[in-house]
Design a protein around this motif. Structure first.
Motif, PDB file in Angstrom:
ATOM      1  N   GLN A   1       1.588  11.742  -8.301  1.00  0.00           N
ATOM      2  CA  GLN A   1       0.213  10.964  -8.119  1.00  0.00           C
ATOM      3  C   GLN A   1       0.649   9.578  -7.486  1.00  0.00           C
ATOM      4  O   GLN A   1      -0.230   9.207  -6.608  1.00  0.00           O
ATOM      5  N   PRO A   2       1.551   8.926  -7.849  1.00  0.00           N
ATOM      6  CA  PRO A   2       1.829   7.279  -7.273  1.00  0.00           C
ATOM      7  C   PRO A   2       1.760   7.502  -5.548  1.00  0.00           C
ATOM      8  O   PRO A   2       1.240   6.778  -4.953  1.00  0.00           O
ATOM      9  N   LEU A   3       2.582   8.719  -5.183  1.00  0.00           N
ATOM     10  CA  LEU A   3       2.681   8.825  -3.721  1.00  0.00           C
ATOM     11  C   LEU A   3       1.430   9.254  -3.053  1.00  0.00           C
ATOM     12  O   LEU A   3       1.096   8.749  -1.918  1.00  0.00           O
ATOM     13  N   ARG A   4       0.424  10.007  -3.760  1.00  0.00           N
ATOM     14  CA  ARG A   4      -0.732  10.397  -2.999  1.00  0.00           C
ATOM     15  C   ARG A   4      -1.727   9.037  -3.157  1.00  0.00           C
ATOM     16  O   ARG A   4      -2.547   8.785  -2.063  1.00  0.00           O
ATOM     17  N   ARG A   5      -1.543   8.262  -3.975  1.00  0.00           N
ATOM     18  CA  ARG A   5      -2.462   7.196  -4.145  1.00  0.00           C
ATOM     19  C   ARG A   5      -1.979   6.066  -3.093  1.00  0.00           C
ATOM     20  O   ARG A   5      -2.732   5.314  -2.442  1.00  0.00           O
ATOM     21  N   LEU A   6      -0.663   5.955  -2.691  1.00  0.00           N
ATOM     22  CA  LEU A   6       0.015   5.113  -1.855  1.00  0.00           C
ATOM     23  C   LEU A   6      -0.650   5.612  -0.306  1.00  0.00           C
ATOM     24  O   LEU A   6      -0.904   4.605   0.465  1.00  0.00           O
ATOM     25  N   SER A   7      -0.550   6.731  -0.295  1.00  0.00           N
ATOM     26  CA  SER A   7      -0.794   7.209   1.074  1.00  0.00           C
ATOM     27  C   SER A   7      -2.330   7.045   1.319  1.00  0.00           C
ATOM     28  O   SER A   7      -2.675   6.673   2.568  1.00  0.00           O
ATOM     29  N   ALA A   8      -3.129   7.258   0.361  1.00  0.00           N
ATOM     30  CA  ALA A   8      -4.532   6.980   0.522  1.00  0.00           C
ATOM     31  C   ALA A   8      -5.023   5.493   0.890  1.00  0.00           C
ATOM     32  O   ALA A   8      -5.762   5.184   1.739  1.00  0.00           O
ATOM     33  N   ALA A   9      -4.072   4.730   0.201  1.00  0.00           N
ATOM     34  CA  ALA A   9      -4.429   3.246   0.311  1.00  0.00           C
ATOM     35  C   ALA A   9      -3.994   2.452   1.545  1.00  0.00           C
ATOM     36  O   ALA A   9      -4.376   1.737   2.097  1.00  0.00           O
ATOM     37  N   THR A  10      -2.900   3.265   2.359  1.00  0.00           N
ATOM     38  CA  THR A  10      -2.275   2.663   3.372  1.00  0.00           C
ATOM     39  C   THR A  10      -2.445   3.393   4.657  1.00  0.00           C
ATOM     40  O   THR A  10      -2.406   3.013   5.656  1.00  0.00           O
ATOM     41  N   GLY A  11      -2.707   4.837   4.548  1.00  0.00           N
ATOM     42  CA  GLY A  11      -2.834   5.894   5.588  1.00  0.00           C
ATOM     43  C   GLY A  11      -1.556   5.951   6.498  1.00  0.00           C
ATOM     44  O   GLY A  11      -1.382   6.165   7.537  1.00  0.00           O
TER      45      GLY A  11
ATOM     46  N   ILE B   1      10.853   3.694  -2.996  1.00  0.00           N
ATOM     47  CA  ILE B   1       9.430   4.165  -2.137  1.00  0.00           C
ATOM     48  C   ILE B   1       9.380   3.474  -0.834  1.00  0.00           C
ATOM     49  O   ILE B   1       9.773   2.381  -0.560  1.00  0.00           O
ATOM     50  N   GLY B   2       9.152   4.442   0.293  1.00  0.00           N
ATOM     51  CA  GLY B   2       9.194   3.737   1.592  1.00  0.00           C
ATOM     52  C   GLY B   2       7.867   3.900   2.296  1.00  0.00           C
ATOM     53  O   GLY B   2       7.146   5.169   1.946  1.00  0.00           O
ATOM     54  N   VAL B   3       7.214   3.184   2.739  1.00  0.00           N
ATOM     55  CA  VAL B   3       6.172   3.092   3.531  1.00  0.00           C
ATOM     56  C   VAL B   3       6.208   2.843   5.002  1.00  0.00           C
ATOM     57  O   VAL B   3       6.792   1.926   5.277  1.00  0.00           O
ATOM     58  N   CYS B   4       5.943   3.863   5.678  1.00  0.00           N
ATOM     59  CA  CYS B   4       6.505   3.966   7.227  1.00  0.00           C
ATOM     60  C   CYS B   4       5.333   4.144   8.089  1.00  0.00           C
ATOM     61  O   CYS B   4       4.360   4.848   8.079  1.00  0.00           O
ATOM     62  N   PHE B   5       5.297   3.247   9.291  1.00  0.00           N
ATOM     63  CA  PHE B   5       4.365   3.083  10.298  1.00  0.00           C
ATOM     64  C   PHE B   5       4.880   3.408  11.650  1.00  0.00           C
ATOM     65  O   PHE B   5       6.333   3.037  11.826  1.00  0.00           O
ATOM     66  N   VAL B   6       4.101   3.726  12.710  1.00  0.00           N
ATOM     67  CA  VAL B   6       4.615   3.931  13.947  1.00  0.00           C
ATOM     68  C   VAL B   6       4.415   2.652  14.959  1.00  0.00           C
ATOM     69  O   VAL B   6       3.635   2.039  14.613  1.00  0.00           O
ATOM     70  N   GLY B   7       5.637   2.194  15.388  1.00  0.00           N
ATOM     71  CA  GLY B   7       5.537   1.183  16.275  1.00  0.00           C
ATOM     72  C   GLY B   7       6.179  -0.072  15.245  1.00  0.00           C
ATOM     73  O   GLY B   7       6.829   0.097  14.289  1.00  0.00           O
ATOM     74  N   HIS B   8       6.115  -1.165  15.769  1.00  0.00           N
ATOM     75  CA  HIS B   8       6.415  -2.409  15.301  1.00  0.00           C
ATOM     76  C   HIS B   8       5.439  -3.183  14.430  1.00  0.00           C
ATOM     77  O   HIS B   8       5.170  -4.471  14.393  1.00  0.00           O
ATOM     78  N   ARG B   9       4.281  -2.418  13.856  1.00  0.00           N
ATOM     79  CA  ARG B   9       3.422  -3.091  13.041  1.00  0.00           C
ATOM     80  C   ARG B   9       4.127  -3.537  11.706  1.00  0.00           C
ATOM     81  O   ARG B   9       4.997  -2.824  10.893  1.00  0.00           O
TER      82      ARG B   9
END
Length: 253
Positions: A99-109, A215-223
């Protein structure tokens, strides 16, 4: 008695026997997990295995469904993917992180994943995750062994007794990076190449107070992740720790 073909001397010297066969197979699987898909020549070069040995092991792995082969290229097979999913599902961290990862995904995209230290060595391995845009660059699948010095490695190392830095860092560089994590509670890693992945990582603590995952939050590019993203990651990490505390003692880390 009919005698088989005697392999050339170079094949006999390089052919793995016993434990070496397993090591060679896992080297190939790790390289495929890193590359996504690859040809025989690249796999042999990436693992350091002789080409004939790599070809023989890939044939055996393909027969078991651990590797898939198409048009002369190889990729991880369904059998390995199934085992990895099962491992993540039944791992205490995997259960606590759903559940924590699902909520984090929804919050950050973003692509989000939870990684823990491997049983052998200091490498970090992904336990579970929720796919996002960054998975098109690096699939964050359960069982994926992350390269040393990644953001998850850093936040875990910052909370543990000092050890030698990864090969790509000097002792001074590694000490500075760990110091920043201790000050901020997060680590940020990005690659300067176009289309690379930027990853923010935060530690997850067990009921004992020991950092057991990241926990890692990953984005494409240098954002650069916003403060809100970092706060959401910290909340998710706290939730995972709280869920671990609720598990029966026999199932905790």
């Amino acid at each position: 008695m009919k005698r088989g073909r005697t392999p050339p001397p170079e094949d006999r010297a390089a052919a793995p026997v016993g434990r070496g066969v397993l090591q060679g197979a896992f080297l190939l699987l790790e390289e495929l997990a890193r590359a996504g898909d690859a040809g025989l020549t690249d796999l042999a070069a990436g693992t350091g295995l002789p080409k004939a040995t790599a070809h023989r092991l890939l044939d055996q792995l393909a027969a078991l469904g651990a590797v898939e082969r198409q048009s002369g290229r190889y990729r991880i097979g369904a059998a390995v993917a199934h085992l990895a999913r099962s491992w993540g599902t039944h791992h205490p961290l995997g259960r606590a992180a759903v559940q924590p990862l699902r909520r984090l995904s929804a919050a950050t995209g973003a692509s989000v994943a939870l990684a823990a230290p491997a049983a052998v060595g200091r490498r970090m391995v992904i336990v579970s995750g929720v796919p996002g845009p960054a998975d098109e660059v690096v699939p964050h699948m359960p069982g994926l062994i992350l390269p040393s010095g990644n953001a998850a490695d850093v936040v875990i190392s910052a909370s543990r007794p000092p050890v030698a830095p990864p090969p790509e860092f000097s002792p001074a560089e590694w000490a500075r990076r760990l110091s920043k994590v201790r000050e901020r509670g997060v680590d940020l890693h990005y690659d300067e190449e176009p289309g690379a992945v930027t990853c923010l990582a935060v530690p997850v603590y067990a009921p004992s107070g020991r950092a057991v995952a990241a926990i890692g939050v990953c984005f494409v590019g240098h954002r650069l992740p916003s403060a809100a993203t970092a706060d959401a990651a910290r909340r998710a990490a706290r939730m995972v720790g709280e869920n671990l505390a609720r598990l029966p003692r026999t199932r905790r880390l």
